[in-house]
Design an enzyme around this catalytic site. Structure first.
Site, PDB file in Angstrom:
ATOM      1  N   HIS A  90       0.822  -1.212   0.000  1.00  0.00           N
ATOM      2  CA  HIS A  90       0.000   0.000   0.000  1.00  0.00           C
ATOM      3  C   HIS A  90       0.855   1.261   0.000  1.00  0.00           C
ATOM      4  CE1 HIS A  90      -3.165  -2.782   1.015  1.00  0.00           C
ATOM      5  NE2 HIS A  90      -2.563  -3.116   2.142  1.00  0.00           N
ATOM      6  N   HIS A 115       5.582   6.979   6.437  1.00  0.00           N
ATOM      7  CA  HIS A 115       5.254   6.442   5.116  1.00  0.00           C
ATOM      8  C   HIS A 115       4.747   7.575   4.232  1.00  0.00           C
ATOM      9  CE1 HIS A 115       1.444   6.271   7.416  1.00  0.00           C
ATOM     10  NE2 HIS A 115       0.951   6.740   6.278  1.00  0.00           N
ATOM     11  N   HIS A 117       2.264   8.936   0.730  1.00  0.00           N
ATOM     12  CA  HIS A 117       1.121   8.759  -0.178  1.00  0.00           C
ATOM     13  C   HIS A 117       1.414   9.583  -1.419  1.00  0.00           C
ATOM     14  CE1 HIS A 117      -1.388   6.906   2.992  1.00  0.00           C
ATOM     15  NE2 HIS A 117      -0.702   7.700   3.785  1.00  0.00           N
ATOM     16  N   GLU A 129      -3.160  13.316   0.646  1.00  0.00           N
ATOM     17  CA  GLU A 129      -4.418  12.880   1.231  1.00  0.00           C
ATOM     18  C   GLU A 129      -5.198  14.097   1.722  1.00  0.00           C
ATOM     19  OE1 GLU A 129      -3.473   9.325   3.819  1.00  0.00           O
ATOM     20  OE2 GLU A 129      -4.491   8.542   2.048  1.00  0.00           O
ATOM     21  N   HIS A 142       3.630  11.016   6.157  1.00  0.00           N
ATOM     22  CA  HIS A 142       3.019  10.851   7.475  1.00  0.00           C
ATOM     23  C   HIS A 142       4.034  10.274   8.446  1.00  0.00           C
ATOM     24  CE1 HIS A 142      -1.283  10.641   5.620  1.00  0.00           C
ATOM     25  NE2 HIS A 142      -0.853  11.873   5.774  1.00  0.00           N
ATOM     26  N   THR A 224      -5.740   6.695   7.749  1.00  0.00           N
ATOM     27  CA  THR A 224      -6.312   6.898   6.412  1.00  0.00           C
ATOM     28  C   THR A 224      -6.357   5.600   5.617  1.00  0.00           C
ATOM     29  OG1 THR A 224      -4.185   7.472   5.415  1.00  0.00           O
ATOM     30  CG2 THR A 224      -5.477   9.280   6.366  1.00  0.00           C
ATOM     31  N   THR A 225      -5.986   4.500   6.261  1.00  0.00           N
ATOM     32  CA  THR A 225      -6.078   3.181   5.625  1.00  0.00           C
ATOM     33  C   THR A 225      -6.836   2.255   6.569  1.00  0.00           C
ATOM     34  OG1 THR A 225      -3.975   2.521   6.634  1.00  0.00           O
ATOM     35  CG2 THR A 225      -3.875   3.425   4.397  1.00  0.00           C
TER      36      THR A 225
END
Ligand SMILES: *[C@@H]1O[C@H](CO)[C@@H](O)[C@H](O)[C@H]1NC(C)=O
Ligand SMILES: *[C@@H]1O[C@H](CO)[C@@H](O)[C@H](O)[C@H]1NC(C)=O
Length: 394
Positions: A90, A115, A117, A129, A142, A224-225
């Site tokens: 992801h 991590h 995005h 995001e 993040h 957010t996941t």
């Protein structure tokens, strides 16, 4: 009997299909069969009312003066121990040592991992995001921490409403390479496929953050996941960090969401969730709209230079006025001895008549200023004029 056996087998299969598989066994994605619109069917928290990310509408944020600057703890003391990096299908995750933490919140938080995005298609095609006034950045970093004052570890904290603190750093694309991000991007090729792990040299994590850690947006939200636990105290920095277009393209095109053994390779792209409704929530700002116009060091420099130029200009004007007064005083005393090398009046005929002698000194000075202005702006006109008598005299 055979048909009964088949029937039972079918029933068992149906039963297995109809009970939802355990949540942690579901392979969720951003689009597709278990895409983000389906997450809540498998992970009920994803359908909650305090989900992340959100769109920050700056005019609807509320200034909270109690929001002090955030202080990263030990981010720069990375030591020599390499960091663990992995592709979880992801995103790319970099685990952080437990001596790194975050101060400036009601509790002390311990760093866990960071991590990213991102999107696809390069700059200005989304990827972040959080959005600000509806606008996406190109990517988002993040940095995840757990509340180590109240909870023993990440897994215990991640389900609690005050369990996690995540820093959101919006990333935009510009001309210059951001060397700090190369500490991650240079090693992405070691974890191209999902489930791959690599050790990367430790680096200064603080150098990934914006300079201004005092201005941020704060709200209560979620992971957010999946499983989307509503356990995150979010801090999204107002200042964005910049990477180069080449760096963004590397982030967008190196990783796969598929595993090494998978025959169909799937690029890991567009791993950002759509913004979620705020519902009853308020987004707080650590800075007010007025202080939003607070000055950067560049602006301060510009103002200092401006003020200095202004002072010099004022000095020149005052000197000019003083000289003019002196000149007229001399004229008045009919000791016309104009020094042409120092007087600004040297363009005027030397037989210029004296001004009205009845004027008071300060008034006279004011009058002269006007006179000067008129004479300098209508220079050409004046030369042709046969009469040297100043028009402003009463
Ligand atoms: C986290 O803490 C809880 C509660 O103390 C404990 O049961 C659990 O085993 C811990 N988990 C890990 C991964 O250490
Ligand atoms: C988050 O929720 C807690 C508990 O309900 C509340 O005290 C706090 O003010 C909230 N913070 C924000 C930024 O809304």
């Amino acid at each position: 009997m055979d048909s009964l056996g088949l029937f039972i087998l079918l029933m068992l299969l149906c039963f297995q299909w109809t009970i939802a598989p355990a949540a942690d066994e579901v392979t969720w994605t951003y689009i597709g069969l278990v895409g983000q619109t389906e997450w809540s069917q498998y992970f009920p928290n994803c359908g909650g009312t305090s989900q992340s990310p959100v769109d920050v509408v700056t005019t609807q944020t509320k200034y909270d003066p109690s929001l002090v600057p955030l202080t990263p703890l030990g981010y720069s003391q990375h030591g020599n121990k390499p960091l663990n990096m992995y592709n979880n299908g992801h995103t790319v995750v970099i685990e952080l040592p437990e001596w790194m933490g975050l101060a400036g919140l009601p509790w002390l938080f311990t760093a866990v991992q960071m991590h990213l995005h991102w999107g696809s298609g390069g700059p200005s095609h989304g990827g972040s995001e959080h959005t600000i006034n509806g606008l996406s950045a190109d990517a988002e970093l993040h940095v995840v921490h757990y509340n180590s004052e109240l909870y023993p570890n990440m897994s215990a904290a991640m389900t609690q409403s005050d369990g996690l603190a995540v820093l959101g750093i919006l990333i935009v694309t510009g001309e210059e390479t951001n060397p700090a991000f190369n500490s991650i991007l240079n090693y992405l090729s070691r974890v191209r496929h999902a489930d791959q792990k690599a050790l990367i040299p430790a680096f200064d994590v603080e150098s990934l953050l914006p300079n201004d850690l005092g201005r941020y947006y704060r709200y209560n939200g979620s992971l957010t996941t999946p499983p989307c636990y509503q356990s995150v105290i979010w801090s999204v920095f107002h200042e964005r960090v910049q990477i180069s277009k080449a760096q963004l393209l590397r982030l967008e095109t190196i990783l796969y969401s598929s595993k090494t053994e998978d025959t169909d390779r799937m690029l890991l792209q567009d791993n950002y969730r759509a913004t979620q409704p705020l519902n009853h929530r308020v987004v707080f700002a650590s800075f007010s709209a007025e202080s939003g116009k607070e000055l950067s060091s560049g602006e301060v420099t510009a103002i200092v230079i401006g003020v200095m130029c202004g002072c010099v200009g004022l000095a020149v004007i005052i000197r000019f006025i003083v000289k003019t007064i002196r000149f007229f005083t001399l004229l008045h005393r009919e000791t016309v001895a104009v020094n042409s090398s120092t007087s600004s009046w040297d363009v005027l005929p030397s037989n210029r008549p004296a001004p009205m002698p009845r004027m008071e000194e300060p008034e006279k000075a004011k009058e002269k200023k006007q006179d000067v202005a008129l004479n300098t702006t209508a220079d050409g006109e004046k030369k042709e004029e046969p009469s040297p008598s100043p028009q402003t005299e009463p």
